[in-house]
Write an enzyme that holds these catalytic residues in place. Structure first.
Site, mmCIF file in Angstrom:
data_model
loop_
_atom_site.group_PDB
_atom_site.id
_atom_site.type_symbol
_atom_site.label_atom_id
_atom_site.label_comp_id
_atom_site.label_asym_id
_atom_site.label_seq_id
_atom_site.Cartn_x
_atom_site.Cartn_y
_atom_site.Cartn_z
ATOM 1 N N HIS A 91 2.556 -2.592 7.394
ATOM 2 C CA HIS A 91 3.873 -1.976 7.142
ATOM 3 C C HIS A 91 3.840 -0.825 6.136
ATOM 4 C CE1 HIS A 91 5.316 -4.034 3.291
ATOM 5 N NE2 HIS A 91 4.228 -4.719 3.557
ATOM 6 N N CYS A 107 9.999 -5.028 -6.246
ATOM 7 C CA CYS A 107 9.833 -6.345 -6.856
ATOM 8 C C CYS A 107 10.606 -7.345 -6.012
ATOM 9 C CB CYS A 107 10.360 -6.289 -8.276
ATOM 10 S SG CYS A 107 10.436 -7.866 -9.072
ATOM 11 N N SER A 134 -2.696 -3.489 5.196
ATOM 12 C CA SER A 134 -1.395 -4.012 5.625
ATOM 13 C C SER A 134 -0.715 -3.023 6.568
ATOM 14 C CB SER A 134 -0.525 -4.239 4.377
ATOM 15 O OG SER A 134 0.757 -4.677 4.754
ATOM 16 N N THR A 181 -2.219 -19.204 16.293
ATOM 17 C CA THR A 181 -2.173 -18.224 17.389
ATOM 18 C C THR A 181 -1.905 -16.839 16.826
ATOM 19 O OG1 THR A 181 -1.361 -19.925 18.869
ATOM 20 C CG2 THR A 181 -0.998 -17.641 19.553
ATOM 21 N N GLN A 216 -2.777 0.810 0.042
ATOM 22 C CA GLN A 216 -2.115 2.121 -0.052
ATOM 23 C C GLN A 216 -3.041 3.260 0.360
ATOM 24 O OE1 GLN A 216 1.061 2.418 -0.624
ATOM 25 N NE2 GLN A 216 1.598 0.413 -1.465
ATOM 26 N N ASN A 251 -0.634 1.156 -6.184
ATOM 27 C CA ASN A 251 0.632 1.261 -5.449
ATOM 28 C C ASN A 251 1.766 1.843 -6.283
ATOM 29 O OD1 ASN A 251 0.012 -1.384 -6.623
ATOM 30 N ND2 ASN A 251 2.118 -1.903 -6.101
HETATM 31 N N1 PLP Z 1 -1.551 -4.798 -2.258
HETATM 32 C C1 PLP Z 1 -0.902 -3.657 -2.544
HETATM 33 C C2 PLP Z 1 -1.608 -2.593 -3.320
HETATM 34 C C3 PLP Z 1 0.401 -3.460 -2.111
HETATM 35 O O1 PLP Z 1 1.041 -2.323 -2.391
HETATM 36 C C4 PLP Z 1 1.026 -4.500 -1.363
HETATM 37 C C5 PLP Z 1 2.437 -4.340 -0.929
HETATM 38 O O2 PLP Z 1 3.364 -4.605 -1.640
HETATM 39 C C6 PLP Z 1 0.314 -5.665 -1.086
HETATM 40 C C7 PLP Z 1 -0.980 -5.783 -1.558
HETATM 41 C C8 PLP Z 1 0.914 -6.804 -0.291
HETATM 42 O O3 PLP Z 1 0.993 -6.453 1.051
HETATM 43 P P1 PLP Z 1 1.884 -7.293 2.089
HETATM 44 O O4 PLP Z 1 3.283 -6.846 1.886
HETATM 45 O O5 PLP Z 1 1.338 -6.906 3.436
HETATM 46 O O6 PLP Z 1 1.672 -8.730 1.812
#
Ligand code: PLP
Length: 369
Positions: A191, A312, A189, A227, A169, A141
């Site tokens: 978002h 962060c 994920s 749920t 990512q 990331n």
């Molecule tokens: N793993 C990686 C590589 C990420 O970039 C992130 C996001 O910050 C996460 C896990 C955590 O994802 P989430 O924000 O959906 O908990």
């Protein structure tokens, strides 16, 4: 006032119109997916359609189980949860996300100067026989560097360890196929793809091997009580569908233009892991002599949003554990920002970033003269 330029898609990507529409539509549905009446069945149909989208996006076919979660943090924690009856070492690359590194029983495995898992060191460590799981992200990331997951999974399986992949990512940005990767579980994920925050998914090849984090109702194949977040799940599926349909060439072209111009403006600038296989949308770049926080603030004032490494939670800029693990000298690591592109990014955005960053580099040169 010119519009702001958002280049922090790896932290979170703005909500896509298709995801927004799916979210709003799902919010209008009154049913609980566990109810047997028509309203419940409609909600269930929505969740199951979304599950099929997630399956397709990672090449899972009919294999295993997709569990919807509150995000990748929960997905990683669920996959890596130790069984009290059979504790074992979880080996994780030193460049994993904190949601992996913070799990109980994690020991870090070294990476090379590009941040790629050192396969020889992995093989040697596996020979000791106590590793129960290997956690390896598909792509980083902070740098976008792609890991040799299939090779690592072969080694881990030979040592009877199961393999978890954090593909947060990578999904929608490169080909992802759980069969090709040879992994046993995979997290994603919403978002990061232009879906809603607070929704994710976990694929489990062998669901019975996992102890749920949340107990209660029997939802999600008894792997995640509670749920279902139907709106979030519908938004995830819509974002995933849109991301999968997008050609990546445009992003690769924009990133290459950015990197080439950065090196032309400041020949001593560093593109982190430039020669390694990387995702299309992330570049980590250093401007020696200008701390990352200074760069981020100056760019922000110029209307451009980027980050100093990973977002962060404390909002502070700390030394990146990823760059540390790669052995990046502090003088470079402390001056590295992350620029991440996404579905909203245009050529004009890159030009705005280059103008603002170029002005910073110019001020640095004048100060040094
Ligand atoms: N793993 C990686 C590589 C990420 O970039 C992130 C996001 O910050 C996460 C896990 C955590 O994802 P989430 O924000 O959906 O908990």
């Amino acid at each position: 006032m010119p519009e702001r330029v958002y280049l922090d898609h790896a932290a979170t990507s703005p909500l896509r119109p298709a995801a927004r529409a799916a979210l709003l539509d799902a919010l209008e549905h009154p049913g609980n997916p566990s109810s047997v009446h028509a309203e419940g069945r409609a909600a269930r149909a929505m969740v199951e359609a979304a599950r099929r989208v997630v399956r397709e996006s990672i090449g899972a076919g009919d294999q295993g189980l997709i569990v919807f979660t509150s995000g990748a943090t929960e997905a990683n924690a669920t996959a890596l949860r130790q069984r009290a009856t059979a504790p074992g070492t979880i080996l994780a690359s030193a460049v994993e996300h904190p949601s992996v590194l913070a799990q109980a029983g994690v020991e870090t495995a070294p990476v090379d100067a590009f941040g790629r898992l050192d396969l020889a060191a992995l093989e040697a460590r596996l020979r000791r026989g106590d590793v129960a799981r290997l956690a390896l992200m598909l792509a980083n990331n902070e740098t976008g560097v792609i890991q040799p997951v299939a090779d690592a999974a072969r080694l881990a399986h030979r040592a009877d360890a199961v393999v978890h992949v954090d593909a947060v990512q990578a999904v929608g940005r490169m080909a992802v196929d759980v069969g090709v990767l040879g992994c046993d579980s995979l997290a994603l994920s919403a978002h990061k793809l232009g879906g809603p925050k607070g929704t994710g998914a976990l694929w489990l090849r062998a669901p019975d091997d996992v102890t749920p984090l949340l107990a209660g109702g029997g939802q999600e194949g008894r792997r995640r009580a509670g749920t279902e977040n139907t709106a979030g799940i519908a938004g995830l599926a819509a974002a995933l569908t849109a991301a999968m349909a997008e050609p990546m060439e445009a992003l690769v072209g924009l990133r290459r233009r950015l990197e080439a111009r950065v090196l032309a403006i400041a020949p001593d600038a560093v593109i982190i892991a430039e020669e390694a296989p990387r995702l299309p949308q992330i570049t980590a770049m250093a401007l020696p002599g200008v701390p990352a926080a200074t760069q981020v603030m100056a760019l922000d004032l110029a209307g451009v949003a980027v980050s100093a490494g990973a977002a962060c939670s404390s909002g502070k800029v700390a030394r990146s554990h990823v760059l540390d693990a790669m052995g990046t000298p502090a003088a470079i690591a402390d001056c590295t920002i992350r620029v991440s592109l996404g579905w909203t990014t245009t050529d004009a955005d890159i030009t705005r970033l280059l103008e603002a960053w170029g002005a910073l580099a110019g001020r640095r040169s004048r100060a040094a003269a």
